[in-house]
Write a protein that holds these residues in place. Structure first.
Motif, PDB file in Angstrom:
ATOM      1  N   ARG A 121      29.943  46.317  42.342  1.00 38.02           N
ATOM      2  CA  ARG A 121      30.812  45.801  41.399  1.00 38.02           C
ATOM      3  C   ARG A 121      31.544  44.465  41.808  1.00 38.02           C
ATOM      4  NH1 ARG A 121      35.294  48.890  40.986  1.00 38.02           N
ATOM      5  NH2 ARG A 121      36.749  47.044  41.657  1.00 38.02           N
ATOM      6  N   ARG A 122      31.948  44.716  43.224  1.00 39.17           N
ATOM      7  CA  ARG A 122      32.559  43.341  43.734  1.00 39.17           C
ATOM      8  C   ARG A 122      31.609  42.319  43.876  1.00 39.17           C
ATOM      9  NH1 ARG A 122      35.133  44.206  49.184  1.00 39.17           N
ATOM     10  NH2 ARG A 122      35.856  42.177  48.627  1.00 39.17           N
ATOM     11  N   LEU A 123      30.460  42.593  44.209  1.00 34.39           N
ATOM     12  CA  LEU A 123      29.420  41.494  44.281  1.00 34.39           C
ATOM     13  C   LEU A 123      29.015  40.899  42.869  1.00 34.39           C
ATOM     14  CD1 LEU A 123      27.080  40.284  45.860  1.00 34.39           C
ATOM     15  CD2 LEU A 123      25.554  42.164  45.386  1.00 34.39           C
ATOM     16  N   ILE A 124      29.075  41.783  41.971  1.00 31.09           N
ATOM     17  CA  ILE A 124      28.976  41.209  40.556  1.00 31.09           C
ATOM     18  C   ILE A 124      29.950  40.233  40.271  1.00 31.09           C
ATOM     19  CG2 ILE A 124      28.739  41.748  38.087  1.00 31.09           C
ATOM     20  CD1 ILE A 124      27.075  44.307  38.894  1.00 31.09           C
ATOM     21  N   GLU A 125      31.400  40.783  40.509  1.00 25.60           N
ATOM     22  CA  GLU A 125      32.334  39.778  40.318  1.00 25.60           C
ATOM     23  C   GLU A 125      32.415  38.562  40.930  1.00 25.60           C
ATOM     24  OE1 GLU A 125      35.729  42.265  40.987  1.00 25.60           O
ATOM     25  OE2 GLU A 125      35.475  43.626  39.288  1.00 25.60           O
ATOM     26  N   LEU A 126      31.791  38.863  42.110  1.00 30.67           N
ATOM     27  CA  LEU A 126      31.707  37.289  43.014  1.00 30.67           C
ATOM     28  C   LEU A 126      30.909  36.324  42.522  1.00 30.67           C
ATOM     29  CD1 LEU A 126      32.298  38.650  46.580  1.00 30.67           C
ATOM     30  CD2 LEU A 126      33.759  37.508  45.412  1.00 30.67           C
ATOM     31  N   GLU A 127      29.668  37.075  41.789  1.00 29.72           N
ATOM     32  CA  GLU A 127      28.544  36.360  41.487  1.00 29.72           C
ATOM     33  C   GLU A 127      29.085  35.552  40.125  1.00 29.72           C
ATOM     34  OE1 GLU A 127      25.419  39.102  41.213  1.00 29.72           O
ATOM     35  OE2 GLU A 127      24.743  38.506  43.032  1.00 29.72           O
ATOM     36  N   GLU A 128      29.804  36.411  39.222  1.00 29.38           N
ATOM     37  CA  GLU A 128      30.243  35.725  37.957  1.00 29.38           C
ATOM     38  C   GLU A 128      31.315  34.742  38.257  1.00 29.38           C
ATOM     39  OE1 GLU A 128      32.095  39.043  36.177  1.00 29.38           O
ATOM     40  OE2 GLU A 128      30.267  39.840  35.319  1.00 29.38           O
ATOM     41  N   ARG A 129      32.440  34.741  39.450  1.00 26.23           N
ATOM     42  CA  ARG A 129      32.951  33.693  39.668  1.00 26.23           C
ATOM     43  C   ARG A 129      32.406  32.376  40.016  1.00 26.23           C
ATOM     44  NH1 ARG A 129      37.854  36.564  43.270  1.00 26.23           N
ATOM     45  NH2 ARG A 129      38.635  37.860  41.475  1.00 26.23           N
ATOM     46  N   MET A 130      31.284  32.587  41.074  1.00 24.82           N
ATOM     47  CA  MET A 130      30.449  31.504  41.371  1.00 24.82           C
ATOM     48  C   MET A 130      30.085  30.773  40.279  1.00 24.82           C
ATOM     49  SD  MET A 130      29.599  30.207  44.160  1.00 24.82           S
ATOM     50  CE  MET A 130      28.474  29.377  45.270  1.00 24.82           C
ATOM     51  N   ALA A 131      29.296  31.605  39.353  1.00 21.11           N
ATOM     52  CA  ALA A 131      28.900  31.072  38.087  1.00 21.11           C
ATOM     53  C   ALA A 131      29.635  30.221  37.197  1.00 21.11           C
ATOM     54  CB  ALA A 131      28.198  31.981  37.236  1.00 21.11           C
ATOM     55  N   HIS A 132      30.906  30.576  37.160  1.00 22.45           N
ATOM     56  CA  HIS A 132      32.030  29.993  36.652  1.00 22.45           C
ATOM     57  C   HIS A 132      32.256  28.600  37.285  1.00 22.45           C
ATOM     58  CE1 HIS A 132      32.822  32.562  33.041  1.00 22.45           C
ATOM     59  NE2 HIS A 132      32.767  33.609  34.085  1.00 22.45           N
ATOM     60  N   LEU A 133      32.420  28.721  38.800  1.00 24.34           N
ATOM     61  CA  LEU A 133      32.802  27.497  39.437  1.00 24.34           C
ATOM     62  C   LEU A 133      31.673  26.581  39.521  1.00 24.34           C
ATOM     63  CD1 LEU A 133      34.420  29.315  42.615  1.00 24.34           C
ATOM     64  CD2 LEU A 133      35.412  28.010  41.086  1.00 24.34           C
ATOM     65  N   GLU A 134      30.568  26.852  39.568  1.00 28.03           N
ATOM     66  CA  GLU A 134      29.322  26.021  39.261  1.00 28.03           C
ATOM     67  C   GLU A 134      29.403  25.114  38.038  1.00 28.03           C
ATOM     68  OE1 GLU A 134      25.830  28.535  40.115  1.00 28.03           O
ATOM     69  OE2 GLU A 134      26.026  28.231  42.397  1.00 28.03           O
ATOM     70  N   ALA A 135      29.630  25.911  36.872  1.00 29.79           N
ATOM     71  CA  ALA A 135      29.727  25.396  35.645  1.00 29.79           C
ATOM     72  C   ALA A 135      30.805  24.511  35.542  1.00 29.79           C
ATOM     73  CB  ALA A 135      29.969  26.488  34.451  1.00 29.79           C
ATOM     74  N   GLY A 136      31.999  24.722  36.067  1.00 32.76           N
ATOM     75  CA  GLY A 136      33.157  23.864  36.108  1.00 32.76           C
ATOM     76  C   GLY A 136      32.784  22.467  37.109  1.00 32.76           C
ATOM     77  N   MET A 137      31.960  22.719  38.260  1.00 37.02           N
ATOM     78  CA  MET A 137      31.895  21.602  39.084  1.00 37.02           C
ATOM     79  C   MET A 137      30.505  20.683  38.255  1.00 37.02           C
ATOM     80  SD  MET A 137      33.220  21.528  41.913  1.00 37.02           S
ATOM     81  CE  MET A 137      32.091  20.593  42.757  1.00 37.02           C
ATOM     82  N   ASP A 138      29.815  21.363  37.313  1.00 37.17           N
ATOM     83  CA  ASP A 138      28.907  20.442  36.839  1.00 37.17           C
ATOM     84  C   ASP A 138      29.472  19.742  35.856  1.00 37.17           C
ATOM     85  OD1 ASP A 138      26.444  21.444  38.198  1.00 37.17           O
ATOM     86  OD2 ASP A 138      26.060  23.071  36.575  1.00 37.17           O
ATOM     87  N   ALA A 139      30.473  20.482  35.101  1.00 30.77           N
ATOM     88  CA  ALA A 139      31.118  19.441  34.087  1.00 30.77           C
ATOM     89  C   ALA A 139      31.993  18.527  34.621  1.00 30.77           C
ATOM     90  CB  ALA A 139      32.281  20.557  33.283  1.00 30.77           C
TER      91      ALA A 139
END
Length: 73
Positions: free
Chosen positions: A9-27
């Motif tokens: 569960r922690r790994l999934i949460e970290l992956e989700e956070r990472m995806a949001h951070l990557e999307a923010g960086m792309d924007a």
């Protein structure tokens, strides 16, 4: 909840956070590139206008000794 489930569960949460951070960086990157293009275009316009102004100064302004006398002389 067992330890493996908790870790997963922690790994999934970290992956989700990472995806949001990557999307923010792309924007942010897209916005930065757009502003850079706008700034470059603005500088081109400014340089063009400076050239036009220099041309106008050369033709429009005469030295005082080159000015024709006023019509009442």
């Amino acid at each position: 909840m067992s330890a493996p489930e908790s870790a997963e569960r922690r790994l999934i949460e970290l992956e989700e956070r990472m995806a949001h951070l990557e999307a923010g960086m792309d924007a942010l990157t897209d916005t930065l590139l757009l502003r850079e293009r706008e700034l470059r275009d603005a500088w081109r316009v400014i340089e063009h206008l400076k050239g036009q102004l220099a041309d106008l100064r050369e033709t429009a302004v005469l030295a005082p000794e080159q000015e024709p006398p006023p019509p009442h002389y």
